[in-house]
Design a protein around this motif. Structure first.
Motif, PDB file in Angstrom:
ATOM      1  N   ASP A  72       2.494   7.432   5.070  1.00 28.53           N
ATOM      2  CA  ASP A  72       3.183   7.075   3.828  1.00 28.53           C
ATOM      3  C   ASP A  72       2.092   6.891   2.781  1.00 28.53           C
ATOM      4  O   ASP A  72       0.911   7.056   3.086  1.00 28.53           O
ATOM      5  N   GLN A  73       2.497   6.563   1.557  1.00 27.13           N
ATOM      6  CA  GLN A  73       1.530   6.274   0.501  1.00 27.13           C
ATOM      7  C   GLN A  73       1.802   4.877  -0.028  1.00 27.13           C
ATOM      8  O   GLN A  73       2.968   4.473  -0.165  1.00 27.13           O
ATOM      9  N   SER A  74       0.723   4.157  -0.353  1.00 23.78           N
ATOM     10  CA  SER A  74       0.903   2.802  -0.873  1.00 23.78           C
ATOM     11  C   SER A  74       1.548   2.866  -2.255  1.00 23.78           C
ATOM     12  O   SER A  74       1.291   3.787  -3.028  1.00 23.78           O
ATOM     13  N   ASP A  75       2.386   1.884  -2.549  1.00 25.09           N
ATOM     14  CA  ASP A  75       3.050   1.844  -3.850  1.00 25.09           C
ATOM     15  C   ASP A  75       2.069   1.532  -4.972  1.00 25.09           C
ATOM     16  O   ASP A  75       2.245   1.995  -6.093  1.00 25.09           O
ATOM     17  N   GLU A  76       1.034   0.765  -4.674  1.00 24.67           N
ATOM     18  CA  GLU A  76       0.104   0.333  -5.715  1.00 24.67           C
ATOM     19  C   GLU A  76      -0.927   1.410  -6.066  1.00 24.67           C
ATOM     20  O   GLU A  76      -1.136   1.714  -7.237  1.00 24.67           O
ATOM     21  N   GLN A  77      -1.599   1.967  -5.074  1.00 24.87           N
ATOM     22  CA  GLN A  77      -2.705   2.888  -5.330  1.00 24.87           C
ATOM     23  C   GLN A  77      -2.384   4.338  -4.991  1.00 24.87           C
ATOM     24  O   GLN A  77      -3.143   5.231  -5.342  1.00 24.87           O
ATOM     25  N   GLY A  78      -1.298   4.567  -4.282  1.00 20.63           N
ATOM     26  CA  GLY A  78      -0.931   5.930  -3.899  1.00 20.63           C
ATOM     27  C   GLY A  78      -1.748   6.489  -2.762  1.00 20.63           C
ATOM     28  O   GLY A  78      -1.640   7.663  -2.435  1.00 20.63           O
ATOM     29  N   THR A  79      -2.582   5.659  -2.160  1.00 20.06           N
ATOM     30  CA  THR A  79      -3.424   6.137  -1.062  1.00 20.06           C
ATOM     31  C   THR A  79      -2.659   6.109   0.250  1.00 20.06           C
ATOM     32  O   THR A  79      -1.608   5.489   0.378  1.00 20.06           O
ATOM     33  N   VAL A  80      -3.219   6.786   1.235  1.00 22.70           N
ATOM     34  CA  VAL A  80      -2.566   6.951   2.529  1.00 22.70           C
ATOM     35  C   VAL A  80      -2.329   5.603   3.217  1.00 22.70           C
ATOM     36  O   VAL A  80      -3.158   4.703   3.170  1.00 22.70           O
ATOM     37  N   VAL A  81      -1.162   5.506   3.835  1.00 26.01           N
ATOM     38  CA  VAL A  81      -0.818   4.392   4.721  1.00 26.01           C
ATOM     39  C   VAL A  81      -0.518   5.024   6.078  1.00 26.01           C
ATOM     40  O   VAL A  81       0.379   5.870   6.181  1.00 26.01           O
ATOM     41  N   LEU A  82      -1.272   4.640   7.068  1.00 26.78           N
ATOM     42  CA  LEU A  82      -1.099   5.182   8.410  1.00 26.78           C
ATOM     43  C   LEU A  82      -0.012   4.394   9.138  1.00 26.78           C
ATOM     44  O   LEU A  82      -0.162   3.206   9.398  1.00 26.78           O
ATOM     45  N   LEU A  83       1.096   5.052   9.441  1.00 26.49           N
ATOM     46  CA  LEU A  83       2.229   4.379  10.078  1.00 26.49           C
ATOM     47  C   LEU A  83       2.092   4.328  11.593  1.00 26.49           C
ATOM     48  O   LEU A  83       2.586   3.392  12.226  1.00 26.49           O
ATOM     49  N   ASP A  84       1.474   5.360  12.173  1.00 21.63           N
ATOM     50  CA  ASP A  84       1.338   5.416  13.634  1.00 21.63           C
ATOM     51  C   ASP A  84       0.001   6.081  13.977  1.00 21.63           C
ATOM     52  O   ASP A  84      -0.103   7.299  13.952  1.00 21.63           O
ATOM     53  N   PRO A  85      -1.042   5.303  14.281  1.00 20.54           N
ATOM     54  CA  PRO A  85      -2.345   5.897  14.553  1.00 20.54           C
ATOM     55  C   PRO A  85      -2.407   6.673  15.870  1.00 20.54           C
ATOM     56  O   PRO A  85      -3.315   7.464  16.066  1.00 20.54           O
ATOM     57  N   GLU A  86      -1.442   6.451  16.754  1.00 17.05           N
ATOM     58  CA  GLU A  86      -1.416   7.178  18.031  1.00 17.05           C
ATOM     59  C   GLU A  86      -0.066   7.891  18.151  1.00 17.05           C
ATOM     60  O   GLU A  86       0.872   7.372  18.755  1.00 17.05           O
ATOM     61  N   PRO A  87       0.025   9.084  17.554  1.00 22.10           N
ATOM     62  CA  PRO A  87       1.306   9.789  17.528  1.00 22.10           C
ATOM     63  C   PRO A  87       1.779  10.182  18.932  1.00 22.10           C
ATOM     64  O   PRO A  87       0.962  10.505  19.797  1.00 22.10           O
TER      65      PRO A  87
END
Length: 64
Positions: free
Chosen positions: A25-40
Motif C-alpha cells: 500500500d502507500q502511506s497517506d502522508e508521504q505516499g511511500t510504500v507500506v509493506l502489508l505482508d513481508p512474507e507472501p
C-alpha cells in the motif's frame, strides 16, 4: 521469500501497490510504500517478484 522495503529510497510511484495490492500500500502522508505482508504466501510470490521488478527506484528487494 521475504520482501524488504526501503521507504527512504521510495519515490511513491505506486507501481508496487498497483501490481500487488495484497502485499503493498502507500502511506497517506508521504505516499511511500507500506509493506502489508513481508512474507507472501505461495500464491502471491509471482506478483511480489513483478512488483519488485517494476519499482522505479529500487526500493524493494527480495530474499529467496
Amino acid at each position: 521469500m521475504r520482501i524488504q522495503a526501503d521507504t527512504g529510497r521510495c519515490v511513491g510511484a505506486g507501481m508496487c501497490a498497483l501490481t500487488a495490492p495484497d502485499l503493498f500500500d502507500q502511506s497517506d502522508e508521504q505516499g511511500t510504500v507500506v509493506l502489508l505482508d513481508p512474507e507472501p504466501p505461495a500464491g502471491g510470490r509471482d506478483s511480489a517478484r513483478e512488483a519488485v521488478e517494476r519499482c522505479p527506484s529500487g526500493a524493494l528487494t527480495l530474499a529467496e
